[in-house]
Design an enzyme around this catalytic site. Sequence first.
Site, PDB file in Angstrom:
ATOM      1  N   ALA A 366       3.055 -26.246   5.106  1.00 40.05           N
ATOM      2  CA  ALA A 366       2.956 -24.796   4.850  1.00 40.05           C
ATOM      3  C   ALA A 366       1.624 -24.363   5.452  1.00 40.05           C
ATOM      4  CB  ALA A 366       3.011 -24.530   3.353  1.00 40.05           C
ATOM      5  N   SER A 367       1.645 -23.978   6.717  1.00 42.04           N
ATOM      6  CA  SER A 367       0.401 -24.001   7.496  1.00 42.04           C
ATOM      7  C   SER A 367      -0.205 -22.656   7.863  1.00 42.04           C
ATOM      8  CB  SER A 367       0.632 -24.793   8.771  1.00 42.04           C
ATOM      9  OG  SER A 367       1.607 -24.132   9.552  1.00 42.04           O
ATOM     10  N   LYS A 372      -6.319 -24.802   8.184  1.00 40.36           N
ATOM     11  CA  LYS A 372      -6.338 -26.259   7.989  1.00 40.36           C
ATOM     12  C   LYS A 372      -5.731 -26.971   9.193  1.00 40.36           C
ATOM     13  CE  LYS A 372      -6.286 -25.507   3.075  1.00 40.36           C
ATOM     14  NZ  LYS A 372      -5.887 -24.076   3.103  1.00 40.36           N
ATOM     15  N   CYS A 491      -4.501 -23.253  -4.022  1.00 40.89           N
ATOM     16  CA  CYS A 491      -5.667 -22.424  -4.351  1.00 40.89           C
ATOM     17  C   CYS A 491      -5.409 -21.777  -5.721  1.00 40.89           C
ATOM     18  CB  CYS A 491      -5.983 -21.404  -3.274  1.00 40.89           C
ATOM     19  SG  CYS A 491      -4.649 -20.288  -2.865  1.00 40.89           S
TER      20      CYS A 491
HETATM   21  C1  SAM Z   1      -1.480 -21.239   0.820  1.00 38.02           C
HETATM   22  S1  SAM Z   1      -0.600 -20.652   2.163  1.00 38.02           S
HETATM   23  C2  SAM Z   1      -0.990 -21.822   3.386  1.00 38.02           C
HETATM   24  C3  SAM Z   1      -2.340 -21.638   4.006  1.00 38.02           C
HETATM   25  C4  SAM Z   1      -2.548 -22.569   5.179  1.00 38.02           C
HETATM   26  N1  SAM Z   1      -2.362 -23.964   4.819  1.00 38.02           N
HETATM   27  C5  SAM Z   1      -3.897 -22.417   5.808  1.00 38.02           C
HETATM   28  O1  SAM Z   1      -4.777 -23.234   5.572  1.00 38.02           O
HETATM   29  O2  SAM Z   1      -4.104 -21.469   6.548  1.00 38.02           O
HETATM   30  C6  SAM Z   1       1.032 -21.113   1.728  1.00 38.02           C
HETATM   31  C7  SAM Z   1       2.039 -20.930   2.863  1.00 38.02           C
HETATM   32  O3  SAM Z   1       3.285 -21.435   2.403  1.00 38.02           O
HETATM   33  C8  SAM Z   1       4.302 -20.761   3.109  1.00 38.02           C
HETATM   34  N2  SAM Z   1       5.561 -21.047   2.407  1.00 38.02           N
HETATM   35  C9  SAM Z   1       6.089 -20.459   1.311  1.00 38.02           C
HETATM   36  N3  SAM Z   1       7.253 -21.055   0.974  1.00 38.02           N
HETATM   37  C10 SAM Z   1       7.454 -22.051   1.869  1.00 38.02           C
HETATM   38  C11 SAM Z   1       8.468 -23.017   2.048  1.00 38.02           C
HETATM   39  N4  SAM Z   1       9.518 -23.075   1.241  1.00 38.02           N
HETATM   40  N5  SAM Z   1       8.358 -23.870   3.086  1.00 38.02           N
HETATM   41  C12 SAM Z   1       7.313 -23.823   3.920  1.00 38.02           C
HETATM   42  N6  SAM Z   1       6.320 -22.908   3.803  1.00 38.02           N
HETATM   43  C13 SAM Z   1       6.385 -22.045   2.792  1.00 38.02           C
HETATM   44  C14 SAM Z   1       3.837 -19.332   3.082  1.00 38.02           C
HETATM   45  O4  SAM Z   1       4.429 -18.575   4.092  1.00 38.02           O
HETATM   46  C15 SAM Z   1       2.322 -19.507   3.254  1.00 38.02           C
HETATM   47  O5  SAM Z   1       1.937 -19.280   4.571  1.00 38.02           O
END
Ligand code: SAM
Length: 624
Positions: A366-367, A372, A491
């Site tokens: 989930a990037s 990161k 977070c």
């Molecule tokens: C906390 S953010 C990630 C931040 C990222 N790791 C960074 O450092 O920039 C959580 C991410 O999870 C994604 N997300 C939500 N549900 C998801 C799923 N079922 N599978 C993959 N990604 C998902 C969202 O779109 C969001 O961008």
Amino acid sequence: MGRKSKQKQQDPTPHQPRQAHGTRVTKRKAKEVAVGNASKKSKQSNSIKQAKLPRKPKDPESSPSIHSSDEEDLEALQDLGSDDASIHDDDEYDLDAASDDDMPQQPPQQLVFSDEEEDSDEGSDDDEEDEEDDSDMSDDDDRPVKEKLSAKKSKKLDELALLEAADAEAEMIRTNISTLQPEEMAELDDDMVLPTEEDKEREAVEGADAQTVYGRIRDIVRILGDLRRFKATNRSRADYTQQLIADISSYYGYTPFLAEKLFSMFSPDEAIAFFDANETPRPVTIRANTLKTRRRDLAQALINRGVSLEPIGKWTKVGLQIFDSSVPVGATPEYLAGHYMLQSPSSFLPVMALDPQPNERVLDMASAPGGKTSYMSALMQNTGVVFANDANAARTKSLSANVHRLGCKNVVVCTYDGRQFPKVIGGFDRVLLDAPCSGTGVVSKDQSVKVNKTERDFALLSHLQKQLILCAIDSINTKSSTGGYVVYSTCSVTVDEDEGVVDYALRKRPNVKLVHTGLEFGVEGFTNITGKKFHKDMHLTRRFYPHVHNMEGFFVSKLHVQPRSVVKNKLAQGEKDDDDSGKGVLVDDEDDQPDVTFNDDEDKELMQKNQRRKQKAKGVKPSK
Ligand SMILES: C[S@@+](CC[C@H](N)C(=O)[O-])C[C@H]1O[C@@H](n2cnc3c(N)ncnc32)[C@H](O)[C@@H]1O
């Protein structure tokens, strides 16, 4: 940026509450002596809120503090799978959020780099500060400069003396409080601290007086700190706790549900420190992109542009804290050239824990927006491959943009629901699951978290997180010669989203072990809290708090995924792991390749079928 934010990003040092002043109207003389004075002190050392607080938010939908866009967010939150409303990025800054007034002013330090880079003298703007100070003196004051300076100095000394006197008085008040005998306290009226029913009704209708509420919060915290000594005879711990949660909810503007959820994780005084810290913006920080520059060179380039900065702390070789800047930090030529990422220090931590190695195959499940991912790419020196996935296609635009800007050439961007791994692709050396979460660690950046999450949202989120963590584990190549690690981070500070999820994964996957994160600081994860018992190794996980570490709240855990045959053999030899609660599924696959899913019910059915077959073979009538 044109503003000062000189709150030093410390290696874990306590958050300092802002100063405020005010007096609380007390009802009885006894109260004035015993607690009223103490309230005065507590108010002196904390932030001033507006005179009247909004009425208590009863539920998220009816909360007066939700403005129209928040209402839209709330609607969007219903689909928790991949929507933005449930997503909290620890990486994106509101550069205008921090205000001058909030930040303790500290003299800038000389730059000292922990990675054996040369020291630089240019980080200091002492001279500038002196100039500013001199300009305070009015033009028509024709005294000699020296005299003016000493008058100024003595004014400062007077101010210092006043502050010291206030501190001394506060200390005296504390001492007085602690010398009160229980029988003296018992003589005090029981409405000394807790409001009467009449008070409560009035507060509900008119809104509570902020100073009164904050004073009461401090008083109750003090009473709960030594209940036997300070409680009124006809009051119980529950009476005080209930009122305290109600006051936290109204003073800081959280729903009663969330106020209680967060309060229950801390001792009363630490809870207040946590809630206070959420009212203050965290320092602005950047990460030097080592694919394009060195931190020392970047610091020099930014200093030349009028940015005042300093290394974040000894624990990172790539972080810089920005104190002040005459240029927008998100639009300098260095930023546009990809020499740095605006990134909060807490979001460095999961990547440091993951510790990706050159030439590995890594999944960032989930990037978006890629803070990161790009750090991983840099640590891997642009070798191997990082699959940067995010279910939200719109968010992968900023992810791709960051990947390009920062020169990450080993990144493949994809947009699957994380729950489709490893069906889509598996066999990774390491997987980072920086899970979608409620964002209770980033309240200082997104105050809407205080009111826009219901109990159901938390339940849905932790369900999604549990599904994702199993898929992350199953995407690991258990025969990896260099890795075999999953890092799970959020977070959010709530236990359901953190220890609860990791504990679930440990129970579902007997071939997984918690290992040390390798991070130098952080508070140990809970093994036991509010009646919930977690795996005994949960202390290896790390929690980061705004009030303790002066960074956003974060949770980091690291798991090692072992080949299943190892676990199978161990179990066969009777070496049952301590961590196996008996609920883990014993996998019986020949080639040790990860399955897509483990399903308890399916497995149970298979086992029963097998048992019936064995019984039949023995000539025993199979049990139903
Ligand atoms: C906390 S953010 C990630 C931040 C990222 N790791 C960074 O450092 O920039 C959580 C991410 O999870 C994604 N997300 C939500 N549900 C998801 C799923 N079922 N599978 C993959 N990604 C998902 C969202 O779109 C969001 O961008």
